[in-house]
Design a protein around this motif. Structure first.
Motif, short mmCIF file in Angstrom:
data_model
loop_
_atom_site.label_atom_id
_atom_site.label_comp_id
_atom_site.label_asym_id
_atom_site.label_seq_id
_atom_site.Cartn_x
_atom_site.Cartn_y
_atom_site.Cartn_z
N ASP A 79 -3.82 -25.68 -18.16
CA ASP A 79 -5.04 -26.10 -18.84
C ASP A 79 -5.37 -27.58 -18.65
O ASP A 79 -6.53 -27.97 -18.64
CB ASP A 79 -4.98 -25.79 -20.34
N ASN A 80 -4.34 -28.41 -18.53
CA ASN A 80 -4.57 -29.85 -18.41
C ASN A 80 -4.73 -30.32 -16.97
O ASN A 80 -4.89 -31.51 -16.72
CB ASN A 80 -3.42 -30.63 -19.08
N VAL A 81 -4.66 -29.39 -16.00
CA VAL A 81 -4.82 -29.74 -14.59
C VAL A 81 -6.30 -29.85 -14.27
O VAL A 81 -7.07 -28.90 -14.48
CB VAL A 81 -4.14 -28.70 -13.68
N LYS A 82 -6.72 -31.01 -13.79
CA LYS A 82 -8.12 -31.25 -13.43
C LYS A 82 -8.21 -31.50 -11.92
O LYS A 82 -7.46 -32.31 -11.38
CB LYS A 82 -8.69 -32.46 -14.18
N VAL A 83 -9.14 -30.80 -11.28
CA VAL A 83 -9.33 -30.90 -9.83
C VAL A 83 -10.59 -31.71 -9.55
O VAL A 83 -11.61 -31.53 -10.21
CB VAL A 83 -9.47 -29.48 -9.22
N ASP A 84 -10.50 -32.58 -8.54
CA ASP A 84 -11.68 -33.35 -8.12
C ASP A 84 -12.58 -32.42 -7.32
O ASP A 84 -12.29 -32.06 -6.19
CB ASP A 84 -11.24 -34.55 -7.27
N TYR A 85 -13.68 -32.01 -7.95
CA TYR A 85 -14.61 -31.06 -7.32
C TYR A 85 -15.94 -31.77 -7.10
O TYR A 85 -16.71 -31.96 -8.03
CB TYR A 85 -14.78 -29.84 -8.23
N TYR A 86 -16.16 -32.24 -5.89
CA TYR A 86 -17.37 -32.99 -5.53
C TYR A 86 -17.61 -34.17 -6.49
O TYR A 86 -18.69 -34.36 -7.00
CB TYR A 86 -18.60 -32.08 -5.49
N GLY A 87 -16.53 -34.91 -6.74
CA GLY A 87 -16.64 -36.12 -7.55
C GLY A 87 -16.53 -35.90 -9.06
O GLY A 87 -16.55 -36.84 -9.82
N THR A 88 -16.40 -34.64 -9.49
CA THR A 88 -16.28 -34.35 -10.92
C THR A 88 -14.92 -33.73 -11.20
O THR A 88 -14.48 -32.85 -10.47
CB THR A 88 -17.38 -33.33 -11.35
N LYS A 89 -14.27 -34.20 -12.25
CA LYS A 89 -12.99 -33.61 -12.65
C LYS A 89 -13.27 -32.28 -13.34
O LYS A 89 -13.92 -32.25 -14.39
CB LYS A 89 -12.21 -34.54 -13.60
N SER A 90 -12.82 -31.19 -12.75
CA SER A 90 -13.09 -29.85 -13.27
C SER A 90 -11.79 -29.13 -13.58
O SER A 90 -10.77 -29.35 -12.91
CB SER A 90 -13.88 -29.02 -12.25
N ALA A 91 -11.84 -28.25 -14.56
CA ALA A 91 -10.67 -27.44 -14.91
C ALA A 91 -10.36 -26.51 -13.75
O ALA A 91 -11.25 -26.07 -13.02
CB ALA A 91 -10.94 -26.64 -16.17
N LEU A 92 -9.09 -26.20 -13.58
CA LEU A 92 -8.65 -25.34 -12.50
C LEU A 92 -9.35 -23.98 -12.53
O LEU A 92 -9.72 -23.44 -11.49
CB LEU A 92 -7.13 -25.16 -12.61
N SER A 93 -9.56 -23.45 -13.72
CA SER A 93 -10.19 -22.13 -13.86
C SER A 93 -11.66 -22.14 -13.43
O SER A 93 -12.26 -21.09 -13.23
CB SER A 93 -10.07 -21.64 -15.29
N GLN A 94 -12.25 -23.33 -13.29
CA GLN A 94 -13.65 -23.43 -12.88
C GLN A 94 -13.82 -23.54 -11.37
O GLN A 94 -14.93 -23.44 -10.88
CB GLN A 94 -14.32 -24.63 -13.56
N VAL A 95 -12.71 -23.75 -10.65
CA VAL A 95 -12.81 -23.86 -9.20
C VAL A 95 -12.10 -22.73 -8.48
O VAL A 95 -12.08 -22.68 -7.25
CB VAL A 95 -12.28 -25.23 -8.70
N GLY A 96 -11.52 -21.81 -9.22
CA GLY A 96 -10.83 -20.69 -8.61
C GLY A 96 -10.29 -19.73 -9.65
O GLY A 96 -10.38 -19.98 -10.85
N SER A 97 -9.72 -18.62 -9.17
CA SER A 97 -9.13 -17.67 -10.12
C SER A 97 -7.66 -18.03 -10.31
O SER A 97 -6.95 -18.35 -9.36
CB SER A 97 -9.31 -16.24 -9.61
N VAL A 98 -7.22 -17.99 -11.55
CA VAL A 98 -5.85 -18.34 -11.92
C VAL A 98 -5.25 -17.13 -12.61
O VAL A 98 -5.71 -16.71 -13.67
CB VAL A 98 -5.83 -19.57 -12.87
N ILE A 99 -4.21 -16.56 -11.98
CA ILE A 99 -3.63 -15.31 -12.49
C ILE A 99 -2.11 -15.44 -12.57
O ILE A 99 -1.47 -15.95 -11.65
CB ILE A 99 -3.99 -14.13 -11.54
N ALA A 100 -1.54 -14.94 -13.67
CA ALA A 100 -0.08 -14.84 -13.77
C ALA A 100 0.31 -13.53 -13.10
O ALA A 100 0.07 -12.45 -13.63
CB ALA A 100 0.35 -14.86 -15.23
N GLN A 101 0.89 -13.65 -11.91
CA GLN A 101 1.23 -12.46 -11.13
C GLN A 101 2.39 -11.69 -11.75
O GLN A 101 2.39 -10.48 -11.79
CB GLN A 101 1.57 -12.88 -9.70
N ASP A 102 3.39 -12.42 -12.22
CA ASP A 102 4.52 -11.81 -12.92
C ASP A 102 5.09 -12.84 -13.89
O ASP A 102 4.46 -13.85 -14.15
CB ASP A 102 5.57 -11.27 -11.93
N ALA A 103 6.28 -12.61 -14.40
CA ALA A 103 6.85 -13.48 -15.44
C ALA A 103 7.12 -14.90 -14.95
O ALA A 103 7.24 -15.82 -15.77
CB ALA A 103 8.13 -12.87 -15.98
N SER A 104 7.21 -15.10 -13.63
CA SER A 104 7.56 -16.44 -13.15
C SER A 104 6.64 -16.96 -12.04
O SER A 104 6.93 -17.98 -11.44
CB SER A 104 9.00 -16.44 -12.65
#
Length: 185
Positions: free
Chosen positions: A38-63
């Motif tokens: 949640d606290n990871v911010k990606v530089d997306y065209y000059g704007t700091k965006s949450a990871l979930s806003q620039v791609g899909s984030v999925i827990a594939q399994d327990a680890s």
């Protein structure tokens, strides 16, 4: 007037509880959760965006967490943001996605994260006590302005203390449950 103070006190303290829940979501327990990012911010065209806003984030399994960016050109930026966030894993990238492999937690790591949970709980308790102080000051101000009697002031501060005690107990229970979840192997 006092009822407004009670309502504001309760509402403000409830916000502290919600904030603590959000803080707890960023802690790693036995099973990996995407909220750790949640606290990871990606530089997306000059704007700091949450990871979930620039791609899909999925827990594939327990680890394992898999991040698939909407645009392939963001792979390097996402990797960089994850490394800067220092969440305890290195990103593994192929041409399509980034995988985060979280190793099983050691006992020492679990104890350290449990300490973090306790510290977050203490921070929330301090916020609750500060809200109590503000409410009591508002009650004293009403008494000083002769809007309420000293008996009403005493009853008011007692009621604020009851509200405070209720939320402090709730925080203590939340911290205990989170510690149990973290320390459970």
């Amino acid at each position: 007037m006092l009822k407004d103070i009670y309502k504001n006190t309760d509402d403000s303290m409830q916000k502290s509880i919600v904030s603590l829940q959000k803080d707890f979501a960023t802690l790693r327990s036995g099973r990996v959760s995407v909220s750790i990012l949640d606290n990871v911010k990606v530089d997306y065209y000059g704007t700091k965006s949450a990871l979930s806003q620039v791609g899909s984030v999925i827990a594939q399994d327990a680890s394992t967490i898999v991040i698939t960016p909407w645009e392939k050109t963001l792979l390097k930026d996402i990797e960089k943001a994850i490394l800067e966030a220092n969440i305890g894993v290195n990103p593994n990238s192929d041409s399509d996605c980034i995988k985060l492999f979280f190793p099983p937690m050691t006992v020492e790591q679990r104890k350290e994260i449990a300490k973090q949970a306790k510290a977050m709980g203490e921070k929330a308790k301090i916020a609750i006590r500060n809200i109590r102080q503000d409410s009591n000051n508002n009650i004293k101000k009403l008494e000083k302005d002769k809007s309420i009697t000293s008996d009403d002031s005493k009853k008011g501060t007692d009621e604020v203390q009851k509200i405070t005690d209720k939320f402090i107990k709730q925080i203590e229970l939340m911290v205990k449950n989170k510690e149990d979840e973290i320390l459970k192997v």
